[in-house]
Design a protein around this motif. Sequence first.
Motif, short mmCIF file in Angstrom:
data_model
loop_
_atom_site.label_atom_id
_atom_site.label_comp_id
_atom_site.label_asym_id
_atom_site.label_seq_id
_atom_site.Cartn_x
_atom_site.Cartn_y
_atom_site.Cartn_z
N ALA A 1 2.67 -0.81 12.13
CA ALA A 1 3.40 -0.84 11.08
C ALA A 1 5.05 -0.70 11.42
CB ALA A 1 3.23 0.39 10.27
N ASP A 2 5.60 -1.61 10.34
CA ASP A 2 7.02 -1.37 10.83
C ASP A 2 7.51 -0.62 9.60
OD1 ASP A 2 9.86 -1.79 10.53
OD2 ASP A 2 9.87 -4.03 10.85
N ALA A 3 7.54 0.69 9.83
CA ALA A 3 8.00 1.73 8.76
C ALA A 3 9.29 1.59 8.09
CB ALA A 3 8.15 3.10 9.39
N GLY A 4 10.34 1.16 8.68
CA GLY A 4 11.57 0.90 8.21
C GLY A 4 11.46 -0.12 7.29
N THR A 5 10.79 -1.34 7.48
CA THR A 5 10.51 -2.48 6.52
C THR A 5 9.56 -1.94 5.13
OG1 THR A 5 10.60 -4.19 8.26
CG2 THR A 5 9.62 -4.82 6.30
N MET A 6 8.67 -0.99 5.50
CA MET A 6 7.88 -0.67 4.41
C MET A 6 8.55 0.03 3.40
SD MET A 6 4.54 0.38 6.83
CE MET A 6 4.02 1.60 5.42
N ILE A 7 9.52 0.76 3.85
CA ILE A 7 10.40 1.95 3.13
C ILE A 7 11.28 1.15 2.31
CG2 ILE A 7 11.85 3.76 3.08
CD1 ILE A 7 10.29 5.07 5.47
N ALA B 1 0.82 -1.23 0.02
CA ALA B 1 0.03 -0.12 0.07
C ALA B 1 0.91 1.15 0.12
CB ALA B 1 -1.04 0.09 1.36
N LEU B 2 1.77 1.38 0.90
CA LEU B 2 2.74 2.39 0.44
C LEU B 2 3.25 2.79 -0.68
CD1 LEU B 2 4.29 4.76 2.57
CD2 LEU B 2 6.05 2.97 2.68
N MET B 3 3.55 1.80 -1.43
CA MET B 3 4.22 2.23 -2.80
C MET B 3 3.25 2.53 -3.59
SD MET B 3 6.53 -1.53 -3.12
CE MET B 3 7.54 -0.92 -4.26
N VAL B 4 2.13 2.01 -3.36
CA VAL B 4 0.90 2.69 -4.24
C VAL B 4 0.64 4.03 -4.04
CG1 VAL B 4 -1.82 2.22 -4.83
CG2 VAL B 4 -0.25 0.45 -4.67
N ALA B 5 0.45 4.24 -2.78
CA ALA B 5 0.25 5.58 -2.20
C ALA B 5 1.35 6.59 -2.79
CB ALA B 5 0.03 5.70 -0.57
N ALA B 6 2.36 6.27 -2.52
CA ALA B 6 3.82 7.01 -2.92
C ALA B 6 3.90 7.34 -4.65
CB ALA B 6 5.11 6.54 -2.68
N GLN B 7 3.30 6.57 -5.28
CA GLN B 7 3.26 6.50 -6.90
C GLN B 7 2.03 7.71 -6.91
OE1 GLN B 7 2.70 3.20 -9.01
NE2 GLN B 7 3.99 4.09 -10.74
N ALA B 8 0.97 7.63 -6.32
CA ALA B 8 -0.05 8.37 -6.67
C ALA B 8 0.20 9.66 -5.88
CB ALA B 8 -1.34 7.73 -6.20
N GLY B 9 1.05 9.90 -5.20
CA GLY B 9 1.33 11.12 -4.37
C GLY B 9 0.36 11.31 -3.05
N ARG B 10 -0.29 10.47 -2.50
CA ARG B 10 -1.31 10.43 -1.69
C ARG B 10 -0.43 10.33 -0.25
NH1 ARG B 10 -5.84 12.05 -3.46
NH2 ARG B 10 -6.61 10.77 -5.16
N VAL B 11 0.00 11.57 0.08
CA VAL B 11 0.90 11.88 1.25
C VAL B 11 0.26 11.47 2.61
CG1 VAL B 11 2.23 13.40 2.65
CG2 VAL B 11 2.17 13.51 0.21
N GLU B 12 -0.98 12.01 2.59
CA GLU B 12 -1.72 11.54 4.02
C GLU B 12 -1.88 10.26 4.16
OE1 GLU B 12 -1.76 13.81 6.52
OE2 GLU B 12 -0.92 15.01 5.06
N ALA B 13 -2.15 9.56 3.01
CA ALA B 13 -2.38 7.93 3.23
C ALA B 13 -1.04 7.23 3.76
CB ALA B 13 -2.91 7.45 2.05
N MET B 14 0.03 7.96 3.18
CA MET B 14 1.24 7.43 3.47
C MET B 14 1.62 7.56 5.00
SD MET B 14 3.48 8.89 0.15
CE MET B 14 5.32 8.19 0.81
N ARG B 15 1.34 8.86 5.56
CA ARG B 15 1.52 9.01 6.91
C ARG B 15 0.55 8.13 7.92
NH1 ARG B 15 4.27 13.87 7.53
NH2 ARG B 15 4.11 15.41 5.66
N LEU B 16 -0.42 7.76 7.42
CA LEU B 16 -1.23 7.08 7.94
C LEU B 16 -0.62 5.63 8.21
CD1 LEU B 16 -5.26 6.52 7.84
CD2 LEU B 16 -3.83 4.57 8.12
N LEU B 17 -0.20 4.87 6.95
CA LEU B 17 0.42 3.71 6.73
C LEU B 17 1.93 3.70 7.68
CD1 LEU B 17 0.02 3.24 3.12
CD2 LEU B 17 -1.14 1.84 5.00
N LEU B 18 2.69 4.82 7.57
CA LEU B 18 4.06 4.82 8.13
C LEU B 18 3.97 4.82 9.76
CD1 LEU B 18 5.92 6.97 5.60
CD2 LEU B 18 6.43 4.57 6.16
N TYR B 19 3.04 5.65 10.16
CA TYR B 19 2.80 5.74 11.63
C TYR B 19 1.81 5.28 12.40
CZ TYR B 19 6.06 9.58 10.84
OH TYR B 19 7.32 10.53 10.41
#
Length: 400
Positions: free
Chosen positions: A62-68, A40-58
């Motif tokens: 979530a394991d933010a490091g693994t996701m990134i 999901a983080l990759m899909v959000a990043a490609q679409a520029g959905r920054v708030e969705a990225m924040r929700l996922l990363l924080y």
Amino acid sequence: MVCMVEVLAGQLDAMRILLDHPAADAAVMIMHPNYKGQIALMVAAQAGRVEAMRLLLYHPKADAGTMIRHTTAEYEEGLVVTALMLAAQAGQLDAMRLLLQHPSADAAAMLILSESCDSTALIFATQAGQLDAMRLLLNHPSAVPAAMMALADFFGCTAFMLAAQAGRVDAMRLLLDHPSAVPAVMMADTDDGEKTALMWAAEGGHVSAMRLLLDHPSANSVAMIMHAKPSGDTALTAAVWSGSVDSMRVLLEHPSADVAALMAVSPGGTSVLTAAAGFAAGERPYRCTCDRSCRPLLFLLHRVEVEPQPSDTRKTHMSKVLEALLHGPGSKEMFDKPDDICDDCVCLLLENGASVTNDPVVSRIVRERLQLARVPRLINEAVIGMAAAQQQSKRPRDDA
């Protein structure tokens, strides 16, 4: 998994409901890939959905490091990519900043080719012509620009080569003008197949990119034009086999070009003219979009006066080119149909001394084609030999 539709649409409330449901395993959902291998983080990043990225990363689960650091199992052309690469390709600057600035991110490692990937974020941004994304990456506090520009993809192509391949002149300038760049090295560098940036630009018909390379103050234009792969192919043959007459003109008309030497370079044991004839006959897979695959050969034939050769050598050479054009990659019968031969190419070859007297099959094909083209002045014994005389004797007299 987190529904990709909600992520793409930026539906934060819907995402929270899915992730926080008592029966949900949020950690598994966040890391579950789609059919492309993207989480999901990759899909959000490609679409520029920054708030969705924040929700996922924080998210607490979530394991933010693994996701990134997560990479796709497979992407376009078999490449393995990260969220940062996809954001760079799409020019999503805010998404890129969020990924690079996250506390769990190792920005320096993200900017350099990782052992699990076949490309870099800079390469993705350059190929897509995302200049702002390129600047963000190269000017990041953790960046090592010289190292980033020297990195290559799976095929050995650097960001600069890929910019030339795509005709991204602005991206090429950005890389060449960077304070950490070494333009002479960048322009002379080759990929795994020994192709230079100039050869990539010539093959793509990117004339502006070619001129930028050849006219750059740090360019060794003579060496660039004459550089040959192990097969003998040069930028000129790359242009021939792609059907790009504009690229051929740039190379042959450049002040640094030694045209006679360039035309004499022998790719695969054949001359550039013979290679053009092979392309015209359909030997190469690259055909010009207008389907006039004879255009490179015609252009070279019109310039044939630049080759100072004894008449006998010239005649033999032109004859070999004519044979390559008529025979093509297959048998002589392959081009037995009149429509398979270009009148202009045949006429110019004959005018430049080509002979077919030793080949009755070619003689017949040429005769039939030229008769259809209404150029009887070229049908004479010097060209067609006895076959023409025999054909003439069979015609009924006008006064019969």
